[in-house]
Write a protein that holds these residues in place. Structure first.
Motif, PDB file in Angstrom:
ATOM      1  N   THR A 180     -31.400 -11.975  58.975  1.00  0.00           N
ATOM      2  CA  THR A 180     -29.953 -11.797  59.080  1.00  0.00           C
ATOM      3  C   THR A 180     -29.444 -12.598  60.267  1.00  0.00           C
ATOM      4  OG1 THR A 180     -30.105  -9.570  58.132  1.00  0.00           O
ATOM      5  CG2 THR A 180     -28.099 -10.112  59.362  1.00  0.00           C
ATOM      6  N   GLY A 181     -28.508 -13.524  59.986  1.00  0.00           N
ATOM      7  CA  GLY A 181     -27.997 -14.396  61.030  1.00  0.00           C
ATOM      8  C   GLY A 181     -26.871 -13.792  61.838  1.00  0.00           C
ATOM      9  N   GLY A 182     -25.984 -13.034  61.181  1.00  0.00           N
ATOM     10  CA  GLY A 182     -24.848 -12.447  61.881  1.00  0.00           C
ATOM     11  C   GLY A 182     -24.028 -13.489  62.607  1.00  0.00           C
ATOM     12  N   TYR A 183     -23.723 -13.228  63.890  1.00  0.00           N
ATOM     13  CA  TYR A 183     -22.902 -14.149  64.684  1.00  0.00           C
ATOM     14  C   TYR A 183     -23.645 -15.434  65.012  1.00  0.00           C
ATOM     15  CZ  TYR A 183     -19.790 -15.787  68.408  1.00  0.00           C
ATOM     16  OH  TYR A 183     -18.943 -16.533  69.190  1.00  0.00           O
ATOM     17  N   GLY A 184     -24.991 -15.391  64.998  1.00  0.00           N
ATOM     18  CA  GLY A 184     -25.739 -16.602  65.269  1.00  0.00           C
ATOM     19  C   GLY A 184     -27.211 -16.347  65.482  1.00  0.00           C
ATOM     20  N   ILE A 185     -28.050 -17.142  64.805  1.00  0.00           N
ATOM     21  CA  ILE A 185     -29.494 -17.075  64.950  1.00  0.00           C
ATOM     22  C   ILE A 185     -30.018 -18.480  64.695  1.00  0.00           C
ATOM     23  CG2 ILE A 185     -30.121 -16.614  62.530  1.00  0.00           C
ATOM     24  CD1 ILE A 185     -32.063 -14.441  63.598  1.00  0.00           C
ATOM     25  N   SER A 186     -31.237 -18.764  65.126  1.00  0.00           N
ATOM     26  CA  SER A 186     -31.886 -20.028  64.792  1.00  0.00           C
ATOM     27  C   SER A 186     -33.320 -19.752  64.388  1.00  0.00           C
ATOM     28  CB  SER A 186     -31.829 -21.011  65.964  1.00  0.00           C
ATOM     29  OG  SER A 186     -32.422 -20.464  67.127  1.00  0.00           O
ATOM     30  N   HIS A 187     -33.869 -20.648  63.551  1.00  0.00           N
ATOM     31  CA  HIS A 187     -35.246 -20.476  63.106  1.00  0.00           C
ATOM     32  C   HIS A 187     -35.823 -21.812  62.662  1.00  0.00           C
ATOM     33  CE1 HIS A 187     -34.790 -20.066  58.450  1.00  0.00           C
ATOM     34  NE2 HIS A 187     -33.712 -20.629  58.918  1.00  0.00           N
ATOM     35  N   SER A 188     -37.151 -21.837  62.508  1.00  0.00           N
ATOM     36  CA  SER A 188     -37.851 -22.998  61.972  1.00  0.00           C
ATOM     37  C   SER A 188     -38.731 -22.556  60.820  1.00  0.00           C
ATOM     38  CB  SER A 188     -38.712 -23.661  63.055  1.00  0.00           C
ATOM     39  OG  SER A 188     -39.742 -22.778  63.481  1.00  0.00           O
ATOM     40  N   GLU A 189     -39.054 -23.499  59.931  1.00  0.00           N
ATOM     41  CA  GLU A 189     -39.913 -23.227  58.782  1.00  0.00           C
ATOM     42  C   GLU A 189     -40.827 -24.423  58.572  1.00  0.00           C
ATOM     43  OE1 GLU A 189     -37.044 -21.079  55.609  1.00  0.00           O
ATOM     44  OE2 GLU A 189     -36.209 -22.791  56.686  1.00  0.00           O
ATOM     45  N   ALA A 190     -42.130 -24.165  58.483  1.00  0.00           N
ATOM     46  CA  ALA A 190     -43.082 -25.250  58.274  1.00  0.00           C
ATOM     47  C   ALA A 190     -44.243 -24.744  57.427  1.00  0.00           C
ATOM     48  CB  ALA A 190     -43.592 -25.776  59.611  1.00  0.00           C
ATOM     49  N   GLU A 192     -25.793  -7.323  63.400  1.00  0.00           N
ATOM     50  CA  GLU A 192     -26.866  -7.582  64.350  1.00  0.00           C
ATOM     51  C   GLU A 192     -27.941  -8.458  63.718  1.00  0.00           C
ATOM     52  OE1 GLU A 192     -30.022  -5.008  67.117  1.00  0.00           O
ATOM     53  OE2 GLU A 192     -28.459  -4.011  65.945  1.00  0.00           O
ATOM     54  N   ARG A 193     -28.425  -9.423  64.475  1.00  0.00           N
ATOM     55  CA  ARG A 193     -29.494 -10.286  63.986  1.00  0.00           C
ATOM     56  C   ARG A 193     -30.736  -9.448  63.665  1.00  0.00           C
ATOM     57  NH1 ARG A 193     -29.681 -14.785  68.664  1.00  0.00           N
ATOM     58  NH2 ARG A 193     -29.899 -12.867  69.879  1.00  0.00           N
ATOM     59  N   ASP A 194     -31.459  -9.849  62.629  1.00  0.00           N
ATOM     60  CA  ASP A 194     -32.578  -9.014  62.187  1.00  0.00           C
ATOM     61  C   ASP A 194     -33.557  -9.861  61.382  1.00  0.00           C
ATOM     62  OD1 ASP A 194     -34.000  -6.613  61.845  1.00  0.00           O
ATOM     63  OD2 ASP A 194     -33.055  -6.239  59.916  1.00  0.00           O
ATOM     64  N   PHE A 195     -34.791  -9.380  61.303  1.00  0.00           N
ATOM     65  CA  PHE A 195     -35.808  -9.993  60.454  1.00  0.00           C
ATOM     66  C   PHE A 195     -36.622  -8.885  59.814  1.00  0.00           C
ATOM     67  CE2 PHE A 195     -40.079 -11.523  59.584  1.00  0.00           C
ATOM     68  CZ  PHE A 195     -39.812 -12.668  58.837  1.00  0.00           C
ATOM     69  N   GLN A 196     -36.816  -8.975  58.491  1.00  0.00           N
ATOM     70  CA  GLN A 196     -37.577  -7.960  57.771  1.00  0.00           C
ATOM     71  C   GLN A 196     -38.569  -8.613  56.830  1.00  0.00           C
ATOM     72  OE1 GLN A 196     -35.910  -4.332  56.425  1.00  0.00           O
ATOM     73  NE2 GLN A 196     -33.953  -4.661  57.454  1.00  0.00           N
ATOM     74  N   HIS A 197     -39.694  -7.930  56.661  1.00  0.00           N
ATOM     75  CA  HIS A 197     -40.771  -8.390  55.781  1.00  0.00           C
ATOM     76  C   HIS A 197     -41.098  -7.242  54.833  1.00  0.00           C
ATOM     77  CE1 HIS A 197     -44.475 -10.510  54.607  1.00  0.00           C
ATOM     78  NE2 HIS A 197     -45.068  -9.328  54.667  1.00  0.00           N
ATOM     79  N   TYR A 198     -41.221  -7.556  53.544  1.00  0.00           N
ATOM     80  CA  TYR A 198     -41.495  -6.505  52.555  1.00  0.00           C
ATOM     81  C   TYR A 198     -42.353  -7.083  51.437  1.00  0.00           C
ATOM     82  CZ  TYR A 198     -40.666  -3.310  48.633  1.00  0.00           C
ATOM     83  OH  TYR A 198     -40.828  -2.464  47.563  1.00  0.00           O
TER      84      TYR A 198
END
Length: 329
Positions: A120-130, A155-161
């Motif tokens: 979840t990016g919300g107001y702002g997030i950054s990420h990389s993927e490789a 709110e910025r968030d990360f979830q794995h399922y």
């Protein structure tokens, strides 16, 4: 995944199997894919079906990239440097290979086949993927979900399922978001959504109960597959509007067919979507780009990626207009 689209294409109408459409059968629009390179002369290409001029969203789903099977020895696989997002969620779902995810929350995770990674990016997030060194063939989808006005600065968030398989006669289903085929994903969403991988046995025809308040899109990975009475070929995405409480999928081949079913209640808000940002005005996009270029605290920093951040492209020499779907009948 970073958006590098420059040439959107048109939506076209699907063709029923035999002449006139049967009474009560939902109408299907077919969204053809377009190839988009991820960058560099040997870059892997993705097939993009959302957004298009004729359709910006299916529910809150606003972006769909489909890639592979991609021989990483030929293309070098996926290597997307740290880049920003606002106003959206990213949904990663693989059929083959492995991707390393890092983000400015400090998340470090591997994306593997049959496992959901949602950011979840919300107001702002950054990420990389490789893609990882162990990957020889990369194959999957990258999807975005637009956040509604009330929650677009969530709110910025990360979830794995990891959803378990649901097996019924003729099909195997993995529900990664929402509720379908008697299974429910525990991952919360900000609007009613459905995301599920459906594998159909050879020549199988399966009718699924669906929410009549949802519009649906079916992305075909391996087929062809008939959605209602409209044939969809690999990489095409079929769209059907609200109003149906059942959807029949038919595998037209002698091999197993694989699809991804997306759904949600109509997202009636207009959005301004440019590069990796979703906002509500041109000015918001300009501000987000400036914040990224100036390395403000808004997007944080991605630790552990070996390389530079991805610079933002130049803004168009025009006001970026809001986009929405065609008026509903």
């Amino acid at each position: 995944m970073s958006n590098v689209e420059t040439e959107p294409t048109e939506l076209h109408r699907g063709t029923p199997a035999d002449g006139e459409r049967s009474a009560g059968v939902p109408h299907i629009d077919v969204l053809a894919p377009r190839d988009v390179p991820l960058g560099g002369p040997r870059a892997m290409k993705v097939r993009r079906t959302l957004p298009q001029r004729g359709r910006t969203l299916i529910g809150a789903w606003c972006f769909a990239d489909h890639y592979g099977p991609d021989d990483v020895a030929v293309t070098d696989g996926m290597d997307v440097a740290p880049h920003p997002h606002t106003g959206l969620q990213t949904v990663s779902w693989l059929f083959g290979g492995e991707i390393e995810h890092r983000d400015s929350l400090g998340s470090h995770a591997l994306v593997r086949p049959g496992e959901l990674n949602l950011m979840t990016g919300g107001y702002g997030i950054s990420h990389s993927e490789a893609s990882t060194a162990q990957t020889t063939v990369l194959h999957g989808v990258q999807l975005w979900v637009a956040l509604p006005e009330q929650h677009r600065y969530a709110e910025r968030d990360f979830q794995h399922y990891v959803p378990g398989p649901v097996r019924i006669a003729g099909a195997e289903i993995r529900v990664f978001l929402g509720s379908f085929a008697g299974d429910v994903s525990p991952v919360p969403t900000f609007t009613p959504l459905l995301g599920a991988e459906i594998v159909l046995e050879p020549r199988a025809a399966v009718t699924f109960a669906v929410d009549p308040g949802f519009e649906h899109g079916l992305l075909v990975d391996h087929g062809p597959v008939r959605m209602a009475d409209t044939l969809l070929r690999p990489a095409e995405l079929g769209y059907t509007d609200t109003g149906s409480d059942a959807l029949t999928l038919t595998n037209e081949s002698d091999d197993r067919a694989r699809t991804v079913l997306l759904g949600g209640t109509p997202f009636d808000e207009q959005i301004v979507m440019w590069w990796n940002f979703i906002g509500r005005s041109h000015e918001e996009i300009v501000r987000a780009r400036e914040d990224w270029q100036n390395a403000s605290d808004r997007f944080g920093a991605v630790e552990g990626y070996d390389g530079d951040r991805l610079p933002a492209p130049a803004l168009p020499n025009a006001v970026i207009a809001p986009r929405g779907n065609p008026p509903r009948p």
